[in-house]
Write a protein that holds these residues in place. Structure first.
Motif, short mmCIF file in Angstrom:
data_model
loop_
_atom_site.label_atom_id
_atom_site.label_comp_id
_atom_site.label_asym_id
_atom_site.label_seq_id
_atom_site.Cartn_x
_atom_site.Cartn_y
_atom_site.Cartn_z
N SER A 181 7.40 4.26 0.69
CA SER A 181 5.95 4.40 0.82
C SER A 181 5.37 3.33 1.74
O SER A 181 4.51 3.61 2.58
CB SER A 181 5.28 4.31 -0.55
OG SER A 181 5.59 5.43 -1.34
N TYR A 236 -7.71 6.22 0.49
CA TYR A 236 -6.62 6.15 -0.48
C TYR A 236 -6.00 4.76 -0.49
O TYR A 236 -5.74 4.19 -1.56
CB TYR A 236 -5.56 7.21 -0.14
CG TYR A 236 -4.45 7.31 -1.16
CD1 TYR A 236 -4.51 8.22 -2.21
CD2 TYR A 236 -3.33 6.47 -1.08
CE1 TYR A 236 -3.49 8.30 -3.14
CE2 TYR A 236 -2.31 6.55 -2.01
CZ TYR A 236 -2.39 7.46 -3.04
OH TYR A 236 -1.38 7.53 -3.96
N HIS A 269 -7.20 -1.09 -7.03
CA HIS A 269 -6.80 -0.58 -8.34
C HIS A 269 -5.39 -1.08 -8.69
O HIS A 269 -5.23 -2.02 -9.47
CB HIS A 269 -6.85 0.95 -8.35
CG HIS A 269 -6.55 1.54 -9.69
ND1 HIS A 269 -5.30 2.01 -10.03
CD2 HIS A 269 -7.33 1.73 -10.79
CE1 HIS A 269 -5.31 2.46 -11.27
NE2 HIS A 269 -6.53 2.30 -11.76
N ASP A 270 -4.37 -0.50 -8.09
CA ASP A 270 -2.99 -0.83 -8.45
C ASP A 270 -2.61 -2.27 -8.11
O ASP A 270 -1.97 -2.96 -8.89
CB ASP A 270 -2.02 0.12 -7.76
CG ASP A 270 -2.25 1.57 -8.18
OD1 ASP A 270 -2.56 1.79 -9.36
OD2 ASP A 270 -2.13 2.46 -7.32
N GLN A 271 -3.01 -2.72 -6.92
CA GLN A 271 -2.54 -4.04 -6.52
C GLN A 271 -3.26 -5.16 -7.24
O GLN A 271 -2.64 -6.15 -7.62
CB GLN A 271 -2.62 -4.24 -5.01
CG GLN A 271 -1.80 -5.44 -4.61
CD GLN A 271 -1.30 -5.41 -3.18
OE1 GLN A 271 -0.92 -6.44 -2.67
NE2 GLN A 271 -1.31 -4.28 -2.52
N HIS A 277 -8.34 2.25 -2.10
CA HIS A 277 -8.35 2.45 -3.55
C HIS A 277 -7.11 1.84 -4.19
O HIS A 277 -7.17 1.20 -5.24
CB HIS A 277 -8.42 3.94 -3.88
CG HIS A 277 -8.28 4.22 -5.35
ND1 HIS A 277 -7.07 4.54 -5.93
CD2 HIS A 277 -9.19 4.22 -6.36
CE1 HIS A 277 -7.24 4.72 -7.23
NE2 HIS A 277 -8.51 4.53 -7.51
N HIS A 278 -5.97 2.01 -3.54
CA HIS A 278 -4.73 1.44 -4.07
C HIS A 278 -4.82 -0.08 -4.17
O HIS A 278 -4.37 -0.68 -5.16
CB HIS A 278 -3.55 1.83 -3.19
CG HIS A 278 -2.27 1.16 -3.59
ND1 HIS A 278 -1.51 1.58 -4.66
CD2 HIS A 278 -1.64 0.09 -3.08
CE1 HIS A 278 -0.46 0.79 -4.79
NE2 HIS A 278 -0.51 -0.12 -3.84
N VAL A 300 0.84 -1.20 0.00
CA VAL A 300 0.00 0.00 0.00
C VAL A 300 0.87 1.24 0.00
O VAL A 300 1.77 1.37 0.81
CB VAL A 300 -0.92 0.03 1.25
CG1 VAL A 300 -1.70 1.31 1.31
CG2 VAL A 300 -1.87 -1.15 1.22
N THR A 301 0.61 2.14 -0.93
CA THR A 301 1.30 3.42 -0.92
C THR A 301 0.45 4.44 -0.18
O THR A 301 -0.71 4.19 0.13
CB THR A 301 1.57 3.92 -2.35
OG1 THR A 301 0.33 3.94 -3.07
CG2 THR A 301 2.53 2.99 -3.07
#
Length: 259
Positions: free
Chosen positions: A197, A105, A112-114, A108-109, A4-5
Motif C-alpha cells: 500500500s 482518503y 484517523h489510523d495514523q 483521512h488515513h 498512508v494506505t
C-alpha cells in the motif's frame, strides 16, 4: 514517514506518463525520462545523505535508544498533522474526481489510523512528554516548508513535497528492513513504510508529479525536492536535540539506573 494506505481503486500501478521535457530543469534533454525519476536521479547525493543519517544508522544497527524513538514519535506526530493539512490542500485543488478521492482518503488515513497508531505506540513505549524547544527548532523547517507549499495556492507544489517525503521513507526503510526485528516497535515502524500500500502511494505520487507539474517548471520542482530532502535531514536530527555528547538523554540514564 507518513504511512498512508490507498483505496482499492488506486491507479498506482499505472506508469507515469513521462510526457514532459522541461526546458529549465536538470536533464532537460532527456525527454523519455519522467520528471519524478529525474528528481531522484539529480539528487542522489542528497538522498543518500538523508538515508544514512544518524537516526537511520542507529535503527539499522539496533542502537537506537528508546528515549530517542519516543522523541521521534512525538516529533513525527506533529508533522503527520501538517501532512494532513497538505493533503487537504491538494484535495481542494485536485483537477478531477479521481485525484480528489485519492487525497481525501490519504488525509483521512493520517488523522484517523495514523494518529491512533501514535497514541497506542506512545502508550506502549512511554510518552516522551513535551517536545523540547531545541527539538522543535531543529525539526521545524519541514513544517514551515509544508506551510509555504500550501500557501503557494497550486496543486503541484504539495504533490512534489509529498512525493519527496514518501519516496525518501520508502528508500531508507527498504534498505533498513532486513536489519530490524519486525516484532519490535521500531521494526514495525520501518515495516509500515515498505508495504504494498505504501509503495502504491509513492508510485501514485510519482505519476502525479509527472502529470501535474507544469511545462517548464522542472527546475522549480527540483529546487523544492532538494529543499524537502534537506529539511528531512534536519528533521531526523531533532530527536537527538536533547542528547548529551554520548548520545544519551538524561532519561536514558534514569532508565538504566532503574533497570
Amino acid at each position: 514517514m507518513r504511512w498512508v494506505t490507498v483505496p482499492s481503486s488506486d491507479p498506482a500501478g499505472s506508469p507515469a506518463d513521462g510526457r514532459r521535457g522541461d526546458e529549465d530543469g536538470p536533464g532537460a534533454n532527456t525527454l523519455a525520462t519522467t520528471l519524478s525519476t529525474r528528481l531522484v536521479d539529480d539528487n542522489r547525493d542528497l538522498l543518500a545523505q538523508a538515508c544514512t543519517g544518524r537516526f537511520m544508522v542507529d535503527i539499522a544497527s539496533g542502537t537506537l535508544e528508546l528515549s530517542t524513538f519516543r522523541a521521534y514519535l512525538a516529533i513525527e506526530r506533529r508533522f503527520v498533522v501538517e501532512s494532513a493539512r497538505l493533503l487537504a490542500a491538494a484535495a481542494l485543488r485536485s483537477p478531477d474526481e479521481e485525484t480528489l478521492i485519492q487525497h481525501v482518503y490519504a488525509a483521512h488515513h493520517l488523522v484517523h489510523d495514523q494518529l491512533r497508531y501514535f497514541a497506542e505506540t506512545l502508550q506502549r513505549v512511554g510518552d516522551s512528554g513535551p517536545v523540547s524547544t531545541a527539538a522543535l527548532a531543529t525539526a521545524g523547517g519541514l513544517a514551515r516548508l509544508a506551510r509555504e507549499v500550501v500557501a503557494s495556492g497550486d496543486y503541484w507544489h504539495p504533490i512534489v513535497l509529498s512525493y519527496a517525503t514518501e519516496h525518501l521513507y520508502l528508500t531508507w526503510c527498504d534498505a533498513t528492513l532486513p536489519a530490524v526485528d519486525p516484532g519490535t516497535e521500531v521494526g514495525r515502524w520501518v515495516a509500515m513504510h515498505t508495504t504494498s500500500s505504501f509503495r502504491g502511494r509513492v508510485k501514485y505520487l510519482a505519476s502525479e508529479v509527472d502529470r501535474a507539474t507544469p511545462d517548464g517548471a522542472a527546475g522549480q520542482a527540483n529546487r523544492l525536492y532538494r529543499e524537502v530532502i534537506e529539511a528531512e535531514i534536519r528533521f531526523h536530527e531533532a530527536p537527538y536535540a536533547d542528547s548529551g555528547p554520548d548520545g544519551h538523554t538524561d532519561k536514558d540514564h534514569e532508565d538504566t539506573e532503574h533497570d
